[in-house]
Scaffold this motif. Structure first.
Motif, PDB file in Angstrom:
ATOM      1  N   THR A   1      22.091  63.476  20.763  1.00 59.90           N
ATOM      2  CA  THR A   1      22.598  64.475  19.828  1.00 59.90           C
ATOM      3  C   THR A   1      22.371  65.882  20.373  1.00 59.90           C
ATOM      4  O   THR A   1      21.541  66.099  21.269  1.00 59.90           O
ATOM      5  N   ALA A   2      23.082  66.838  19.799  1.00 64.08           N
ATOM      6  CA  ALA A   2      22.878  68.247  20.171  1.00 64.08           C
ATOM      7  C   ALA A   2      21.433  68.637  19.899  1.00 64.08           C
ATOM      8  O   ALA A   2      20.815  69.349  20.701  1.00 64.08           O
ATOM      9  N   LYS A   3      20.896  68.135  18.826  1.00 61.86           N
ATOM     10  CA  LYS A   3      19.514  68.452  18.457  1.00 61.86           C
ATOM     11  C   LYS A   3      18.540  67.995  19.551  1.00 61.86           C
ATOM     12  O   LYS A   3      17.658  68.751  19.974  1.00 61.86           O
ATOM     13  N   SER A   4      18.694  66.765  20.029  1.00 65.38           N
ATOM     14  CA  SER A   4      17.826  66.261  21.099  1.00 65.38           C
ATOM     15  C   SER A   4      18.067  67.004  22.402  1.00 65.38           C
ATOM     16  O   SER A   4      17.121  67.349  23.116  1.00 65.38           O
ATOM     17  N   ASP A   5      19.325  67.248  22.726  1.00 60.40           N
ATOM     18  CA  ASP A   5      19.656  67.977  23.945  1.00 60.40           C
ATOM     19  C   ASP A   5      19.009  69.367  23.918  1.00 60.40           C
ATOM     20  O   ASP A   5      18.362  69.780  24.886  1.00 60.40           O
ATOM     21  N   TYR A   6      19.153  70.075  22.821  1.00 57.83           N
ATOM     22  CA  TYR A   6      18.560  71.408  22.697  1.00 57.83           C
ATOM     23  C   TYR A   6      17.036  71.346  22.740  1.00 57.83           C
ATOM     24  O   TYR A   6      16.385  72.200  23.340  1.00 57.83           O
ATOM     25  N   ALA A   7      16.450  70.342  22.114  1.00 54.11           N
ATOM     26  CA  ALA A   7      14.984  70.213  22.109  1.00 54.11           C
ATOM     27  C   ALA A   7      14.463  69.999  23.525  1.00 54.11           C
ATOM     28  O   ALA A   7      13.478  70.633  23.939  1.00 54.11           O
TER      29      ALA A   7
ATOM     30  N   ILE B   1      14.568  73.347  15.305  1.00 54.25           N
ATOM     31  CA  ILE B   1      14.117  72.413  16.334  1.00 54.25           C
ATOM     32  C   ILE B   1      12.665  72.689  16.691  1.00 54.25           C
ATOM     33  O   ILE B   1      11.840  71.771  16.776  1.00 54.25           O
ATOM     34  N   LEU B   2      12.324  73.964  16.898  1.00 57.48           N
ATOM     35  CA  LEU B   2      10.944  74.316  17.233  1.00 57.48           C
ATOM     36  C   LEU B   2       9.990  73.927  16.110  1.00 57.48           C
ATOM     37  O   LEU B   2       8.866  73.490  16.367  1.00 57.48           O
ATOM     38  N   ARG B   3      10.433  74.064  14.885  1.00 56.94           N
ATOM     39  CA  ARG B   3       9.602  73.660  13.747  1.00 56.94           C
ATOM     40  C   ARG B   3       9.314  72.161  13.811  1.00 56.94           C
ATOM     41  O   ARG B   3       8.176  71.720  13.658  1.00 56.94           O
ATOM     42  N   GLU B   4      10.349  71.356  14.077  1.00 60.09           N
ATOM     43  CA  GLU B   4      10.157  69.907  14.167  1.00 60.09           C
ATOM     44  C   GLU B   4       9.289  69.532  15.360  1.00 60.09           C
ATOM     45  O   GLU B   4       8.462  68.615  15.269  1.00 60.09           O
ATOM     46  N   LEU B   5       9.464  70.214  16.477  1.00 60.68           N
ATOM     47  CA  LEU B   5       8.627  69.952  17.653  1.00 60.68           C
ATOM     48  C   LEU B   5       7.176  70.313  17.376  1.00 60.68           C
ATOM     49  O   LEU B   5       6.259  69.645  17.849  1.00 60.68           O
ATOM     50  N   ARG B   6       6.981  71.366  16.589  1.00 58.46           N
ATOM     51  CA  ARG B   6       5.613  71.761  16.217  1.00 58.46           C
ATOM     52  C   ARG B   6       4.990  70.704  15.306  1.00 58.46           C
ATOM     53  O   ARG B   6       3.844  70.307  15.494  1.00 58.46           O
TER      54      ARG B   6
END
Length: 154
Positions: A4-10, A44-49
């Protein structure tokens, strides 16, 4: 598997953080360097955090850093944080999956797909990306793809 775009961006954002080698980067810097929409990147950064893959630093020299050394974080970690399991079949576990008749061996195909994804994504770390040096298996699989005379278009 669909990336997904979300995973690619992450993954791209975390690659930037890995390349920064411990110097915090602002979301704006990451967004600009990777051409990621800033508002999307904040989520995305929030989820990675929340997944303990990145941490934020406050203050004028603040920004985002990887939560652990880049060599300890795999691409699989980031993708799972964004989208869950690497390969899913109708949201059921693959270990007990069974089909009748002519499709009886199909669960083994799904298991092989998941194993192949894991071999690539769990062996590739953000330190590898930052160094521009991929594990031999990943380089070999990429070469197989490029050498295939059918040249996959999708």
């Amino acid at each position: 598997m669909r990336i997904t775009a979300k995973s690619d961006y992450a993954v791209r954002a975390m690659a930037e953080l890995a390349a920064a080698e411990g110097s915090p980067l602002t979301a704006e810097q990451v967004a600009t360097r990777q051409d990621i929409p800033l508002r999307f990147l904040f989520g995305i950064l929030r989820e990675l955090r929340l997944a303990h893959l990145v941490r934020s630093v406050r203050g004028p020299e603040g920004g985002y850093l990887l939560a652990r050394p880049a060599k300890e974080i795999t691409l699989a970690d980031a993708i799972r944080a964004m989208d869950g399991p690497l390969a899913n079949v109708r949201d059921v576990g693959l270990s007990g999956l069974e089909y009748p008749g002519a499709a009886a061996v199909l669960p083994d195909v799904w298991r092989a797909v998941r194993a192949s994804l894991r071999q690539v994504l769990e062996k590739t770390t953000f330190a590898d990306l930052a160094a521009g040096e991929l594990p031999p298996l990943v380089r070999a699989r990429a070469r197989e793809y490029l050498d295939d005379i059918r040249h996959y278009d999708t």
